[in-house]
Design a protein around this motif. Structure first.
Motif, PDB file in Angstrom:
ATOM      1  N   VAL A 146      32.260  47.854  68.451  1.00 14.41           N
ATOM      2  CA  VAL A 146      31.165  46.992  68.010  1.00 14.41           C
ATOM      3  C   VAL A 146      31.680  46.009  66.965  1.00 14.41           C
ATOM      4  O   VAL A 146      32.806  46.119  66.467  1.00 14.41           O
ATOM      5  N   SER A 147      30.834  45.040  66.628  1.00 13.18           N
ATOM      6  CA  SER A 147      31.062  44.200  65.452  1.00 13.18           C
ATOM      7  C   SER A 147      29.876  44.408  64.510  1.00 13.18           C
ATOM      8  O   SER A 147      28.744  44.621  64.964  1.00 13.18           O
ATOM      9  N   ILE A 148      30.155  44.343  63.206  1.00 14.40           N
ATOM     10  CA  ILE A 148      29.136  44.681  62.208  1.00 14.40           C
ATOM     11  C   ILE A 148      29.024  43.562  61.181  1.00 14.40           C
ATOM     12  O   ILE A 148      30.031  43.088  60.646  1.00 14.40           O
ATOM     13  N   ASP A 149      27.793  43.162  60.904  1.00 12.07           N
ATOM     14  CA  ASP A 149      27.482  42.276  59.778  1.00 12.07           C
ATOM     15  C   ASP A 149      26.711  43.102  58.741  1.00 12.07           C
ATOM     16  O   ASP A 149      25.858  43.915  59.099  1.00 12.07           O
ATOM     17  N   TYR A 150      27.005  42.897  57.475  1.00 10.37           N
ATOM     18  CA  TYR A 150      26.273  43.618  56.430  1.00 10.37           C
ATOM     19  C   TYR A 150      26.556  42.972  55.075  1.00 10.37           C
ATOM     20  O   TYR A 150      27.434  42.123  54.932  1.00 10.37           O
ATOM     21  N   ARG A 151      25.798  43.420  54.110  1.00 11.43           N
ATOM     22  CA  ARG A 151      26.090  43.024  52.735  1.00 11.43           C
ATOM     23  C   ARG A 151      26.110  44.285  51.867  1.00 11.43           C
ATOM     24  O   ARG A 151      25.484  45.291  52.193  1.00 11.43           O
ATOM     25  N   TYR A 152      26.864  44.187  50.785  1.00 13.58           N
ATOM     26  CA  TYR A 152      26.942  45.319  49.858  1.00 13.58           C
ATOM     27  C   TYR A 152      27.006  44.779  48.439  1.00 13.58           C
ATOM     28  O   TYR A 152      27.209  43.574  48.216  1.00 13.58           O
ATOM     29  N   SER A 153      26.818  45.690  47.477  1.00 20.64           N
ATOM     30  CA  SER A 153      26.725  45.265  46.088  1.00 20.64           C
ATOM     31  C   SER A 153      27.627  46.111  45.202  1.00 20.64           C
ATOM     32  O   SER A 153      27.943  47.259  45.519  1.00 20.64           O
ATOM     33  N   LEU A 154      28.026  45.532  44.082  1.00 26.79           N
ATOM     34  CA  LEU A 154      28.892  46.183  43.120  1.00 26.79           C
ATOM     35  C   LEU A 154      28.126  46.494  41.835  1.00 26.79           C
ATOM     36  O   LEU A 154      27.062  45.928  41.572  1.00 26.79           O
ATOM     37  N   LEU A 155      28.685  47.383  41.034  1.00 31.89           N
ATOM     38  CA  LEU A 155      28.167  47.699  39.707  1.00 31.89           C
ATOM     39  C   LEU A 155      28.888  46.848  38.663  1.00 31.89           C
ATOM     40  O   LEU A 155      30.010  46.386  38.887  1.00 31.89           O
ATOM     41  N   ARG A 156      28.272  46.702  37.504  1.00 32.26           N
ATOM     42  CA  ARG A 156      28.923  45.963  36.414  1.00 32.26           C
ATOM     43  C   ARG A 156      28.417  46.491  35.079  1.00 32.26           C
ATOM     44  O   ARG A 156      27.250  46.886  34.965  1.00 32.26           O
ATOM     45  N   ILE A 157      29.284  46.517  34.087  1.00 28.79           N
ATOM     46  CA  ILE A 157      28.883  46.819  32.715  1.00 28.79           C
ATOM     47  C   ILE A 157      29.181  45.606  31.842  1.00 28.79           C
ATOM     48  O   ILE A 157      30.343  45.189  31.716  1.00 28.79           O
ATOM     49  N   ASP A 158      28.138  45.017  31.298  1.00 24.23           N
ATOM     50  CA  ASP A 158      28.276  43.947  30.308  1.00 24.23           C
ATOM     51  C   ASP A 158      28.097  44.553  28.920  1.00 24.23           C
ATOM     52  O   ASP A 158      27.595  45.675  28.778  1.00 24.23           O
ATOM     53  N   SER A 159      28.502  43.828  27.902  1.00 23.30           N
ATOM     54  CA  SER A 159      28.357  44.321  26.531  1.00 23.30           C
ATOM     55  C   SER A 159      27.718  43.260  25.647  1.00 23.30           C
ATOM     56  O   SER A 159      28.025  42.066  25.767  1.00 23.30           O
ATOM     57  N   ILE A 160      26.822  43.729  24.794  1.00 22.79           N
ATOM     58  CA  ILE A 160      26.318  42.891  23.705  1.00 22.79           C
ATOM     59  C   ILE A 160      27.175  43.208  22.483  1.00 22.79           C
ATOM     60  O   ILE A 160      27.236  44.369  22.043  1.00 22.79           O
ATOM     61  N   VAL A 161      27.838  42.191  21.943  1.00 26.49           N
ATOM     62  CA  VAL A 161      28.717  42.404  20.802  1.00 26.49           C
ATOM     63  C   VAL A 161      28.259  41.522  19.642  1.00 26.49           C
ATOM     64  O   VAL A 161      27.615  40.483  19.837  1.00 26.49           O
ATOM     65  N   ARG A 162      28.589  41.979  18.440  1.00 29.83           N
ATOM     66  CA  ARG A 162      28.327  41.175  17.247  1.00 29.83           C
ATOM     67  C   ARG A 162      29.676  40.695  16.716  1.00 29.83           C
ATOM     68  O   ARG A 162      30.532  41.493  16.346  1.00 29.83           O
ATOM     69  N   GLU A 163      29.828  39.374  16.707  1.00 34.21           N
ATOM     70  CA  GLU A 163      31.083  38.790  16.251  1.00 34.21           C
ATOM     71  C   GLU A 163      31.135  38.771  14.724  1.00 34.21           C
ATOM     72  O   GLU A 163      30.146  39.041  14.034  1.00 34.21           O
ATOM     73  N   ALA A 164      32.316  38.454  14.198  1.00 29.90           N
ATOM     74  CA  ALA A 164      32.496  38.443  12.744  1.00 29.90           C
ATOM     75  C   ALA A 164      31.519  37.498  12.062  1.00 29.90           C
ATOM     76  O   ALA A 164      31.108  37.720  10.917  1.00 29.90           O
TER      77      ALA A 164
END
Length: 392
Positions: free
Chosen positions: A100-118
């Motif tokens: 067969v042939s297959i079409d699909y979509r998938y998703s990734l995880l991500r971790i962003d960060s809130i940081v306080r600069e100097a």
């Protein structure tokens, strides 16, 4: 952990990838959703030199279009797909594999960060997306991480917040017991044989290299302090303690233990969590007896964490798995040294990390970070247990 609010810099959506025309052969029906079915390549998490496992919840089932030539196949009629792992097979066990042939979509995880600069400014740093192992971004020196934001697969920008706790809560008692004979052997300048016995986690799990496994990290640390320590391991992926005690099970040959002639054996069996609890006591009584007969002192490990469904579906403060409770109680009752690895993994939440993003296969195998924190933790405990200061 809370949901993000509008007062924070907005996260971008989860990364979506689209695959068109992937060629495949759908196999006959299999109950084994991990290895018995076709895994769309986009959601396949590779394992060192092997095929690997499917990332959970990464495939958009609604996006699947499977074609046999010009004919579009129907889910539930012409094929079946697992709701969690996205693996695909034909609906009957006697079917002939179908190209067969297959079409699909998938998703990734991500971790962003809130940081306080100097300067005091709060800034959002974007992490790198991954199927199972998103790493938070690395801030520059002088920048303080205030929050880590987990962007789940298919999220349009909402995130779950993990706040590093400062100061962190102290760890509970994470080790108990001593190794008097082993400490005496080392103090007399003699070699000491140290064996790690276990399942796929001890075998190496999804560590990227042999040197990245927890046993190699722990072994190197112990050898740095005690160069005459000789480290080996006996482990089989998927095994449980009862298989090593079953002399008819060739994949878990007890001769591997006796040939190593250990004087200290460190025991890890995450898979024992899935045994009938009635088997735990007799199995560990026999395991302890056999190792003592082989001339070995024994150290038990509580296991690393597994996917949330195996941890009662949550990220609770304490590891509530009955097997972990059994090990803690058994060690205390039997006077067996215990290293409470689970307690170290409980600390990850205090460090602002969702523990399950340290599972390389999304199921139970630690990534390099998980192996390192486990190996360092075990090494610290073993060095204390081997100290002449605690020799009884």
């Amino acid at each position: 952990m809370t949901d993000t609010t509008s007062s924070r810099p907005p996260c971008g959506p989860a990364e979506i990838r689209i695959v068109a025309g992937e060629l495949a052969h759908l196999p006959p029906y299999s109950h084994d959703a991990w290895t018995g079915r076709y895994v769309p390549r986009g959601v396949l998490v590779p394992f060192r030199g092997q095929i690997g496992t499917p990332a959970p919840s990464a495939l958009d089932r609604e996006s699947l279009v499977i074609r046999d030539g010009g004919r579009v196949l129907r889910e539930g009629v012409d094929y079946v797909v697992d709701a969690v792992y996205g693996t695909i097979c034909l609906p009957t066990a006697d079917a002939t594999p179908l190209p067969v042939s297959i079409d699909y979509r998938y998703s990734l995880l991500r971790i962003d960060s809130i940081v306080r600069e100097a300067s005091g400014e709060r800034v959002l740093l974007r992490g790198v997306s991954h199927l199972t192992n998103p790493h938070p971004p690395r801030p520059t020196a002088g920048v303080v991480v205030e929050e880590n934001l987990l962007v789940a697969a298919f999220s349009e920008g909402a995130a779950t917040v993990y706040v590093p706790r400062s100061p962190q809560r102290p760890l509970p008692d994470v080790q108990a017991g001593i190794l008097p004979r082993a400490a005496r052997i080392l103090s007399e300048g003699e070699p000491l044989r140290l064996l790690f016995l276990g399942d796929s986690i001890t075998e190496g799990g999804d560590a990227s290299t042999e040197e990245s496994t927890f046993r190699a990290i722990a072994g190197c640390r112990v050898r740095d302090e005690h160069p005459r320590v000789q480290v080996s391991y006996a482990a089989t992926g998927g095994s449980r303690s009862v298989q090593w005690l079953d002399d008819s099970d060739g994949s878990c040959d007890w001769n591997r233990v006796t040939e190593a002639a250990p004087q200290v054996t460190v025991v890890e069996f995450l898979n024992d969590a899935y045994l009938d609890p009635a088997e735990w006591g007799p199995a560990y009584d026999e395991l302890l007896s056999r190792l003592r007969d082989a001339g070995s002192e024994v150290v038990l490990l509580t296991p690393t964490f597994a996917m949330r469904a195996a941890m009662n579906g949550s990220e609770q403060v304490d590891d509530g798995r009955p097997y972990v409770g059994f090990l803690r109680d058994y060690a205390a009752r039997s006077g067996i040294p215990l290293i409470d690895v689970s307690a170290r993994w409980e600390r990850l939440r205090d460090e602002g990390l969702p523990y399950w993003t340290l599972l390389a296969n999304g199921i139970n195998h630690p990534d390099d970070r998980g192996h390192r924190l486990t190996g360092e933790f075990i090494a610290d405990a073993l060095l204390t247990m081997l100290s002449p200061a605690v020799d009884a």
